[in-house]
Write an enzyme that holds these catalytic residues in place. Structure first.
Site, mmCIF file in Angstrom:
data_model
loop_
_atom_site.group_PDB
_atom_site.id
_atom_site.type_symbol
_atom_site.label_atom_id
_atom_site.label_comp_id
_atom_site.label_asym_id
_atom_site.label_seq_id
_atom_site.Cartn_x
_atom_site.Cartn_y
_atom_site.Cartn_z
ATOM 1 N N GLU A 78 3.536 -4.719 -2.714
ATOM 2 C CA GLU A 78 2.319 -5.538 -2.666
ATOM 3 C C GLU A 78 1.179 -4.615 -2.266
ATOM 4 O O GLU A 78 1.000 -4.301 -1.085
ATOM 5 C CB GLU A 78 2.490 -6.682 -1.661
ATOM 6 C CG GLU A 78 3.576 -7.689 -2.037
ATOM 7 C CD GLU A 78 3.235 -8.475 -3.285
ATOM 8 O OE1 GLU A 78 2.033 -8.537 -3.651
ATOM 9 O OE2 GLU A 78 4.154 -9.027 -3.905
ATOM 10 N N CYS B 296 -6.618 -7.739 1.084
ATOM 11 C CA CYS B 296 -6.255 -7.061 -0.173
ATOM 12 C C CYS B 296 -6.786 -7.791 -1.395
ATOM 13 O O CYS B 296 -6.994 -7.178 -2.440
ATOM 14 C CB CYS B 296 -4.741 -6.882 -0.265
ATOM 15 S SG CYS B 296 -3.809 -8.431 -0.276
#
Length: 489
Positions: free
Chosen positions: A210, A244
């Site tokens: 991720e 993010c």
């Protein structure tokens, strides 16, 4: 033997006893994790406050609320997720039992990130527990207070051997990566992601990465700019821009740049007051190294809003940069801070070209009333996700797989996707030692006649569920006909 090696050995030994296989055990551990969050809410909030300057309510909203939802969903749906999954058959296997059986992979390594030290570390753990795995948990050393609380308190609630917490820095992580795991789940940047993947390759260990990247945000000039800028401001500056999936930069036509700056400035004041530095819901950069990195990204760009900073507090005000180009320093790496560059383009076509000339992002954002334009951006770009007319909220939908593509990551999680990602989906076919005559077509000698029969049996697929429905319908029609006939008599 190192501490890390001993920890992994204990986890594997405990996993090999088979104690994680019963669903009752998994559900008990998941409920214990939920109890940990409820009991230790204040400890978690205090740690995040010391790490990132986040408020207590902000921590619950962005760290633990989603975790609670993921745990509750896993507890509710686990029996369904773990059940055998029948698949379509061909005529050759119509009388056989054919299904997919999810089974635990084994011992996982979860390497968390510092920006949301609880959410992105424990959400993969929910999937690992639900799938019946053991998991070694490595919180980020950068969010040191959260890591310490996790190390001290989590083992009081979960099985200590199956779900150990290992703290430390680079050397401890490197030592962990030297061990053999059955799956590695890493959240962080692409540079370290490549090192994790390289280490995993030595043991042929599958990985979920991720990562992040520069998520673009295109604003159509004809959309409601007030609402659009309000949502973009929230998505960008929550957690001081250290998200993010935050919009990394804005793409818009020159004719609306000034209005976009004006609207975002209004929203910054509305959300964080005239002095965000003293406002409890505006956090801080994680440390001085990242503070200096973010400040350096502003070099060569024009500050339209904000720009204030205080290194002693790791404070950077919500900042908007205008007249930025693709060659500006701020466009050379993921910002991961409260800077929002605005780049002007001639329209959606140039925006799509600009996006496609760069690495595939974690998210593409588009704000427009025009559904055709939104569908065009979906069709002509590639990213981990696409979100139209809002920011971040796709993370809250457990039914959507969350993950990147290319440079922004591989694999996905959330809800059932976590369970499937961290399970081995085992193909099972159970045949009886009967009807051997049917198999003669596959045995030598091979002839044209046998090939013809093989073609018929192998290429004709049978939807068993449909057959069952048709059989049930036939029975009901027959029963109805029988009742009507008796009635007419």
């Amino acid at each position: 033997m190192s501490r890390e090696q001993l920890t992994v050995q204990r986890a594997r030994k405990s996993f090999q006893t088979g104690k994680t296989k019963p669903l009752e055990f998994r559900i008990h551990q998941l409920k214990s994790l939920l109890r940990f969050i409820a009991d230790r809410r204040r400890d978690i909030a205090d740690a995040v406050k010391r790490d990132l300057g986040k408020s207590e309510h902000g921590t619950e909203l962005f760290e633990t609320l989603g975790l609670e939802g993921e745990i509750n969903l896993a507890v509710e749906k686990l029996a369904e997720w773990a059940a055998p999954r029948p698949v379509e058959k061909n005529l050759l296997t119509i009388s056989d039992e054919v299904y997919v059986q999810p089974e635990p992979k084994g011992v996982m390594l979860i390497i968390g990130a510092w920006n949301y030290p609880w959410a992105v570390t424990l959400q993969p753990l929910v999937g690992a527990i639900a799938a019946g795995n053991a998991a070694v948990i490595k919180p980020s050393e950068v969010s040191s207070h959260s890591a310490k609380v996790m190390e001290e308190l989590l083992p009081q609630y979960l099985d200590k051997d199956l779900y150990p917490v290992v703290t430390g820095g680079v050397s401890e992580t490197q030592e962990l990566l030297m061990q053999r795991f059955d799956h590695i789940f890493y959240t962080g940047n692409s540079t370290v992601g490549k090192l994790v993947m390289e280490a995993a390759a030595r043991h042929l260990t599958p990985v979920t990465l991720e990562l992040g990247g520069k998520s673009p945000c295109y604003i159509d000039k004809n959309c409601d700019l007030t609402v659009a800028c309000r949502r973009i401001t929230w998505g960008k500056f929550v957690n001081c821009g250290q998200t993010c999936i935050a919009p990394d930069y804005v793409l818009c036509e020159p004719s609306i740049q000034s209005r976009v700056v004006e609207e975002i400035n209004k929203c910054i004041k509305e959300f964080y007051t005239d002095n965000p530095k003293t406002f409890e819901d505006y956090g801080r950069i994680i440390n001085q190294r990242h503070f200096k990195r973010v400040m350096a990204l502003m070099e060569g760009s024009t500050v339209a809003v904000g720009g204030d900073s205080d290194e002693s507090q790791c404070y950077i005000a919500p900042t908007v940069l205008k007249d930025v180009t693709g060659e500006s320093k701020v466009m050379k790496e993921e910002i991961f801070g409260p800077l929002l560059p605005i780049i002007t383009v001639s329209g959606v076509e140039e925006a799509i070209q600009f996006i496609n000339e760069r690495e595939k992002p974690l998210v593409v954002y588009v704000f427009s009333h025009d559904n055709k334009m939104i569908k065009r951006v979906i069709a002509e770009t590639s990213s981990g996700a696409l979100l139209a007319n809002d920011c971040l909220v796709h993370f809250t939908v457990s039914a959507l797989p969350f993950g990147g593509v290319g440079n922004s990551g591989m694999g996905c999680y959330h809800g059932r996707h976590s369970f499937d990602q961290l399970s081995h989906l085992r193909s099972c076919l159970i045949k009886q030692l009967k009807m051997e005559g049917v198999n003669s077509m596959r045995y030598p000698p091979h002839t044209a006649k046998k090939l013809g029969w093989a073609r018929f049996f192998l290429l004709k697929h049978v939807n068993v569920c449909r057959l069952r429905r048709m059989a049930l319908l036939t029975m009901l029609v027959g029963l109805a006909a029988f009742v009507v006939q008796r009635f007419l008599r």
